[in-house]
Motif scaffolding. Structure first.
Motif, PDB file in Angstrom:
ATOM      1  N   ASP A 154      13.235   1.539 -14.842  1.00  0.00           N
ATOM      2  CA  ASP A 154      12.549   1.793 -13.584  1.00  0.00           C
ATOM      3  C   ASP A 154      12.684   3.275 -13.241  1.00  0.00           C
ATOM      4  O   ASP A 154      13.806   3.786 -13.144  1.00  0.00           O
ATOM      5  N   ARG A 186      10.665   3.885  -4.659  1.00  0.00           N
ATOM      6  CA  ARG A 186       9.475   3.316  -5.285  1.00  0.00           C
ATOM      7  C   ARG A 186       8.248   3.511  -4.412  1.00  0.00           C
ATOM      8  O   ARG A 186       7.148   3.780  -4.921  1.00  0.00           O
ATOM      9  N   ARG A 187       8.416   3.374  -3.089  1.00  0.00           N
ATOM     10  CA  ARG A 187       7.288   3.622  -2.178  1.00  0.00           C
ATOM     11  C   ARG A 187       6.880   5.097  -2.213  1.00  0.00           C
ATOM     12  O   ARG A 187       5.695   5.425  -2.179  1.00  0.00           O
ATOM     13  N   ALA A 192      12.341   4.764 -10.483  1.00  0.00           N
ATOM     14  CA  ALA A 192      13.065   4.941  -9.228  1.00  0.00           C
ATOM     15  C   ALA A 192      14.573   4.873  -9.459  1.00  0.00           C
ATOM     16  O   ALA A 192      15.341   5.656  -8.880  1.00  0.00           O
ATOM     17  N   LEU A 219       4.904   3.350  -6.625  1.00  0.00           N
ATOM     18  CA  LEU A 219       5.040   2.293  -7.613  1.00  0.00           C
ATOM     19  C   LEU A 219       4.956   0.901  -7.008  1.00  0.00           C
ATOM     20  O   LEU A 219       4.943  -0.093  -7.755  1.00  0.00           O
ATOM     21  N   GLU A 220       4.919   0.798  -5.663  1.00  0.00           N
ATOM     22  CA  GLU A 220       4.840  -0.517  -5.042  1.00  0.00           C
ATOM     23  C   GLU A 220       3.415  -1.053  -5.031  1.00  0.00           C
ATOM     24  O   GLU A 220       3.182  -2.247  -4.771  1.00  0.00           O
ATOM     25  N   ALA A 264      14.121   0.954  -3.198  1.00  0.00           N
ATOM     26  CA  ALA A 264      12.815   0.499  -2.728  1.00  0.00           C
ATOM     27  C   ALA A 264      12.057   1.621  -2.037  1.00  0.00           C
ATOM     28  O   ALA A 264      10.838   1.762  -2.206  1.00  0.00           O
TER      29      ALA A 264
END
Length: 313
Positions: free
Chosen positions: A33, A52-53, A35, A57-58, A49
């Protein structure tokens, strides 16, 4: 002629679009990943998380692909996760190094391949022909990274004649630049010299066996003129395919060479970006490599049309 080239351009555009889909999906299939790779070991799930935003990637894969492809069509390949820079700017910094390596390697390959290919064809079945083919087979069989390591050990470590790696721009000094680029160029160029030499030898043998060459011999034209002027001119057209694609492979396949010789080019950048799971950078570099092959393919088709009247008809 225009219709033929337009059709080839349309088909190659479809190839490039299909390649962009495949590149996007393969890059997303890489384990790991991005992130997580960018965060510290103490990062919490909430922090990951949020990263990722931040990286986008979300979103769903179709949305990510549409945004990336739309930006690529406008010259925007995204922003590197690892370097926090535009991918286009990073490629612009590294591309001159890889281009320098590829051009020097191609020059070395042609300097070896043309005379050996012609001499092998002119002396078919003789000792010189067998020697040239054995050398070509060794050049094809020896891995580039292994040859590079041997050259570093011999010319840099043992003899101390050349630097073991690094890069110096020609603008900073031609002599120093040539000394740094010589070993990687020889290591990369000799393998492709073997491929071009075998292609040229086969084309030369085909031309030398044609009727007009036999007629020219009967009229007393010297063999040297037949081989180096008439036969080589006609054999050069199919050999252009090998030369063109060799240049594409030199641009795209210099990853191991640049890593071994510590060259700050696109190959080394691709290696680093894969390790860092830098999706935009990997996608941009691979897409550029595919675009180079597509452009070379189109250029070879255009050159064939210009040189061979049979294709125009």
């Amino acid at each position: 002629m225009i219709g033929f080239l337009a059709g080839r351009a349309a088909s190659l555009a479809l190839v490039l679009f299909g390649a962009s889909i495949l590149i996007f999906l393969v890059v997303r299939a890489l384990p790991g990943d991005p992130a997580v790779a960018l965060m510290t070991q103490n990062a919490t799930p909430e922090m990951i998380a949020e990263m990722r935003r931040t990286l986008g990637l979300e979103r769903g894969l179709p949305t990510q692909f549409a945004l990336w492809l739309g930006g690529a069509l406008g010259g925007d390949l995204g922003r590197s996760f690892m370097f926090s820079m535009d991918v286009s700017a990073l490629i612009g910094e590294r591309f001159p190094v890889t281009l320098h390596l590829a051009l020097t390697s191609l020059a070395i390959a042609l300097a070896i391949a043309i005379p050996t290919g012609v001499l092998a064809a002119a002396n078919k079945g003789k000792a010189l022909d067998h020697l040239c083919r054995v050398v070509a087979m060794v050049g094809i069989s020896m891995p580039v990274f292994w040859q590079g390591l041997l050259m570093i050990l011999l010319f840099a470590v043992t003899l101390g004649w050349l630097p073991p790696g690094g890069y110096v721009s020609p603008a900073s000094g031609l002599g120093d630049s040539f000394a740094h680029i010589l070993l990687p160029s020889v290591a990369l160029g000799t393998a492709y010299a073997a491929t071009v030499m075998r292609m040229l030898r086969a084309s030369m043998l085909d031309v030398l066996g044609r009727e007009h060459i036999a007629v020219a011999r009967a009229h007393g034209i010297p063999e040297r003129t037949l081989v180096w002027r008439d036969a080589l001119h006609n054999a050069a057209i199919p050999t252009l395919t090998a030369v063109g694609f060799s240049f594409g492979y030199l641009l795209a396949g210099a990853v191991l060479t640049e890593v071994i010789f510590n060259l700050p080019g696109m190959g080394r950048l691709l290696y680093e970006s894969i390790l860092a799971r830098d999706y935009p950078l990997v996608q941009g570099l691979v897409l550029l490599n595919v675009a180079v092959f597509v452009a070379i393919n189109f250029a070879m088709d255009a050159l064939y049309v210009a040189l061979d009247p049979r294709i125009r008809r």
